[in-house]
Design an enzyme around this catalytic site. Structure first.
Site, PDB file in Angstrom:
ATOM      1  N   HIS A 299       6.174 -20.404   8.543  1.00 20.66           N
ATOM      2  CA  HIS A 299       6.392 -20.074   7.132  1.00 20.66           C
ATOM      3  C   HIS A 299       7.099 -21.180   6.349  1.00 20.66           C
ATOM      4  O   HIS A 299       7.705 -20.917   5.326  1.00 20.66           O
ATOM      5  CB  HIS A 299       7.180 -18.761   7.024  1.00 20.66           C
ATOM      6  CG  HIS A 299       6.387 -17.560   7.463  1.00 20.66           C
ATOM      7  ND1 HIS A 299       5.297 -17.091   6.766  1.00 20.66           N
ATOM      8  CD2 HIS A 299       6.526 -16.752   8.533  1.00 20.66           C
ATOM      9  CE1 HIS A 299       4.807 -16.032   7.388  1.00 20.66           C
ATOM     10  NE2 HIS A 299       5.525 -15.806   8.460  1.00 20.66           N
TER      11      HIS A 299
ATOM     12  N   CYS B  95       8.917  -9.543  13.328  1.00 21.45           N
ATOM     13  CA  CYS B  95       8.721 -11.003  13.321  1.00 21.45           C
ATOM     14  C   CYS B  95       9.465 -11.621  14.510  1.00 21.45           C
ATOM     15  O   CYS B  95       8.945 -12.509  15.189  1.00 21.45           O
ATOM     16  CB  CYS B  95       9.267 -11.625  12.035  1.00 21.45           C
ATOM     17  SG  CYS B  95       8.238 -11.343  10.597  1.00 21.45           S
TER      18      CYS B  95
ATOM     19  N   CYS C 237      11.207 -19.321  12.353  1.00 24.80           N
ATOM     20  CA  CYS C 237      10.441 -18.743  11.238  1.00 24.80           C
ATOM     21  C   CYS C 237       9.707 -19.864  10.507  1.00 24.80           C
ATOM     22  O   CYS C 237       8.563 -19.712  10.081  1.00 24.80           O
ATOM     23  CB  CYS C 237      11.360 -18.049  10.236  1.00 24.80           C
ATOM     24  SG  CYS C 237      12.508 -16.855  10.918  1.00 24.80           S
TER      25      CYS C 237
ATOM     26  N   ARG D 200       9.699  -5.063   9.276  1.00 23.39           N
ATOM     27  CA  ARG D 200       8.894  -6.287   9.192  1.00 23.39           C
ATOM     28  C   ARG D 200       9.603  -7.450   9.890  1.00 23.39           C
ATOM     29  O   ARG D 200       9.037  -8.158  10.709  1.00 23.39           O
ATOM     30  CB  ARG D 200       8.604  -6.602   7.714  1.00 23.39           C
ATOM     31  CG  ARG D 200       7.947  -7.930   7.413  1.00 23.39           C
ATOM     32  CD  ARG D 200       6.559  -8.072   7.970  1.00 23.39           C
ATOM     33  NE  ARG D 200       6.575  -8.477   9.390  1.00 23.39           N
ATOM     34  CZ  ARG D 200       5.513  -8.508  10.169  1.00 23.39           C
ATOM     35  NH1 ARG D 200       4.337  -8.145   9.716  1.00 23.39           N
ATOM     36  NH2 ARG D 200       5.601  -8.881  11.428  1.00 23.39           N
TER      37      ARG D 200
END
Lengths: 103, 268
Positions: free
Chosen positions: B181, B229, B177, B225
């Site tokens: 991010h 991802c 991630c 969501r």
């Protein structure tokens, strides 16, 4: 039966602003599903709005309008507490009418 | 030859300048587009539907969800979403809004877990009760501050697990991630990527879910969501309500704590 609309109407200085959100698939009849079959057309064809029973808007809708259409308009007149009703009819003859009091 | 090369260099330089300018205005245009969308967010239709579903007696026990305890007491929904996930003593588990809702559907209404989660997301022509209910529950926290301090030992443990998953590189692309991010000012195509390790970044992300996605014509829940991802990162997809997803939510909500919720949101 169709799901309810969300209607907001507010009067200010002799003009009423109306915002309507309609719940509808608005299928154009040109889309194919996952197995390649055409999804049949299903869309709103007519929308009308009435203020205390008197028509203030009449509209013809078609396939160019998006899913879950949003319509905002203003009309002269209208006061707090007046009734505002919005109705639609779709290509299958389904109908929906909802009413709010102008705020 | 030399002149031509010079001309080429000049064109390239201009080209770069032009792109930078276009990028700024594209972002402005996208912001304008979002503003226009926000006025008629179709998620509000789903919110109304969710409210009706919440109050309607359903399931084998023909009970409504009005006695469901989302963490603030039975039936108290205002601000409830903003303080989830949290530890629940009755189940001895850290639960997010969605797992708690499913728990209520099972204990109050008598649905089996399979029945309750069968349509956990909508498809064209197939509505999802969970999507509508979560849109309603999320909307009841509009204006509330996200508050997940994760002080309970179980919550703290989940926050740690979530942080670990956030930084863990795995899958065929050796992806985490954090790659997308974990830095400021990154974007993928035209989408700005939030830095989810800062309060501002996590806050901007977490305060606007559940959110209507214009590109999907549907409201997405936080579970959907995050599961998507994982799919995009080419990881094995976790199942719905998996602890790994709840752990990530605890980590992100803890980081976002203090941010004011704007639900339901609307996104591309």
């Amino acid at each position: 039966m169709a799901d309810p609309m969300k209607i907001r109407a507010s009067a200010k200085e002799g003009v009423t602003e109306v915002k309507v959100l309609m719940s509808h698939e608005m299928e154009t009849g040109q889309r194919k599903d996952s197995s390649g079959n055409l999804v049949p057309a299903h869309f709103i064809t007519e929308v009308t709005a009435e203020h205390n029973g008197k028509q203030v808007l009449a509209a013809q809708f078609g396939t160019a309008i998006s899913k879950n259409p949003y319509l905002a308009f203003k009309f002269k007149g209208g006061a707090k507490g007046d009734k505002l009703a919005v109705s639609w009819v779709d290509s299958k003859g389904d109908k929906r009418s909802d009413e709010v009091l102008i705020g | 030859m030399r002149t031509r090369l010079h001309a080429l260099v000049a064109t390239v330089a201009l080209g770069i300048g032009g792109t930078a300018v276009a990028q700024g205005s594209t972002m402005d245009e996208i912001a304008k587009y979002r503003e226009m969308l926000a006025d008629g967010n179709p998620a509000e239709l789903l919110e109304m539907k969710g409210e009706a579903l919440w109050k309607k007696p359903r399931g084998p026990r023909s009970a409504s969800l009005e006695q469901c305890d989302m963490g603030l007491g039975p039936g108290k929904l205002e601000g409830a979403y903003a303080q989830l996930p949290r530890y629940f003593a009755d189940t001895k588990k850290v639960m997010d809004a969605e797992s708690r809702l499913v728990h209520c559907m099972m204990t109050l209404q008598g649905f089996s877990e399979t029945e309750a989660t069968k349509n956990w997301f909508s498809k064209p022509g197939q509505d999802s009760d969970i999507e509508a209910l979560i849109t309603y529950i999320g909307g009841q926290s509009n204006g509330a501050k996200i508050n997940v301090p994760a002080r309970h030992p179980e919550e703290a443990r989940m926050a740690k697990v979530g942080e670990y998953i956030f930084y863990r590189r795995s899958g065929p692309q050796d992806f985490s991630c954090a790659i997308c991010h974990g830095q400021e000012g990154k974007r993928i195509r035209l989408q700005d990527l939030g830095k989810l390790t800062s309060q501002a970044g996590a806050g901007a992300a977490m305060s606007t879910w559940p959110s209507y996605r214009v590109s999907q014509g549907a409201v997405w829940t936080m579970q959907r969501r995050l599961i998507d991802c994982m799919r995009q990162a080419r990881w094995p997809e976790p199942s719905y309500l998996a602890d790994s997803i709840i752990a990530l939510e605890v980590f992100l909500q803890k980081t976002a704590s203090g941010t004011v919720m704007q639900t339901p949101g609307i996104k591309r």
